[in-house]
Design a protein around this motif. Sequence first.
Motif, PDB file in Angstrom:
ATOM      1  N   ARG A   1      70.453 -12.413  -4.251  1.00 23.78           N
ATOM      2  CA  ARG A   1      70.019 -12.173  -5.084  1.00 23.78           C
ATOM      3  C   ARG A   1      68.375 -11.766  -5.637  1.00 23.78           C
ATOM      4  NH1 ARG A   1      72.905 -15.184  -9.473  1.00 23.78           N
ATOM      5  NH2 ARG A   1      74.989 -14.347  -8.938  1.00 23.78           N
TER       6      ARG A   1
ATOM      7  N   CYS B   1      71.750  -4.102   1.914  1.00 20.75           N
ATOM      8  CA  CYS B   1      73.186  -5.457   3.283  1.00 20.75           C
ATOM      9  C   CYS B   1      74.339  -4.172   4.166  1.00 20.75           C
ATOM     10  CB  CYS B   1      74.160  -5.540   1.633  1.00 20.75           C
ATOM     11  SG  CYS B   1      73.188  -6.560   0.583  1.00 20.75           S
TER      12      CYS B   1
ATOM     13  N   ALA C   1      70.818  -2.056  -2.666  1.00 20.29           N
ATOM     14  CA  ALA C   1      71.491  -2.937  -1.835  1.00 20.29           C
ATOM     15  C   ALA C   1      72.400  -3.144  -0.728  1.00 20.29           C
ATOM     16  CB  ALA C   1      73.215  -3.311  -2.683  1.00 20.29           C
TER      17      ALA C   1
ATOM     18  N   ARG D   1      76.182  -8.844  -0.563  1.00 20.42           N
ATOM     19  CA  ARG D   1      75.432  -9.306  -0.603  1.00 20.42           C
ATOM     20  C   ARG D   1      75.187 -10.811  -0.030  1.00 20.42           C
ATOM     21  NH1 ARG D   1      72.756 -13.498  -3.100  1.00 20.42           N
ATOM     22  NH2 ARG D   1      74.181 -12.900  -5.027  1.00 20.42           N
TER      23      ARG D   1
ATOM     24  N   LYS E   1      77.807  -8.279  -4.508  1.00 20.15           N
ATOM     25  CA  LYS E   1      77.753  -9.292  -4.960  1.00 20.15           C
ATOM     26  C   LYS E   1      78.370 -10.258  -3.298  1.00 20.15           C
ATOM     27  CE  LYS E   1      78.595 -14.470  -6.884  1.00 20.15           C
ATOM     28  NZ  LYS E   1      79.057 -14.808  -7.662  1.00 20.15           N
TER      29      LYS E   1
ATOM     30  N   LEU F   1      67.305  -8.492  -3.230  1.00 14.44           N
ATOM     31  CA  LEU F   1      68.098  -7.719  -4.155  1.00 14.44           C
ATOM     32  C   LEU F   1      67.421  -7.073  -4.777  1.00 14.44           C
ATOM     33  CD1 LEU F   1      69.250  -5.361  -3.842  1.00 14.44           C
ATOM     34  CD2 LEU F   1      71.559  -6.630  -4.913  1.00 14.44           C
TER      35      LEU F   1
END
Length: 249
Positions: A12, A48, A44, A5, A2, A15
């Motif tokens: 969310r 990210c 992710a 991200r 999280k 992703l």
Amino acid sequence: MKRWRTKANVSREELAEAANYSPDTIKSMEQGVRMPTPRALDVADELCRAEGLLSAAKDYLQREKYPARAQDFMLREREAISRWSYEVALVPGLLQTEGYARTLIESRYPPLDEATVKERIAARLERQSILTERKPPVALSFVLYEAVLRSPQVNAEQLHRFLDAGRLRNVLLQVLPFERAISAALLGPMVVLETHDHERFVFTEGPFASELTADPEIVSRVTERLSMIRAQALSPAESARFIERMVDE
């Protein structure tokens, strides 16, 4: 996951779409409710721009093979040079057939997910290598209360499994019939382990809690109780004939 991200300003939903999961699934992974999958971590990581730091976490997310309360015991069991046990209701894990193990694990409440069920069954069967694959062999002694054999889950395959195990040179298998039961035999199951350093451990297990201890006083008391039960049980030869009659029935 999280934090990476959020830092990358990735939603969310973005992703979830990239990893082919629902946003709720990603949320549960980020909250620690569900274990992240390798695919989710790899996606992710790329999305990210984590430069491999998220993907590297895959090596640390392997499921435990055993319930948390039994993990210390399993480590000691792998070190054991001898193991003595008494069971009052269930077939010992080391003697269970795959079918019996599945019945027990699948009937757990609250229920386990299918992946965990498969892993627990595989881990239980893997433990059974202690019967035949250790060098030098581990000295094993099993005493089974007759109620174990009379359980509805115990079929002919499981009875033959007992007979096969009892023929191994390093295994002693005894049956404690109902008419020979003493009060000490009704207090629950127990295991006594001895390590290469000749340190003894006792493992006792209940429906909600388990205990592994090397406390000399407890080890002495449990060993004495186990010795009393073994003295009342049928001899290995008598036990084999007892089980063979059950197979014929």
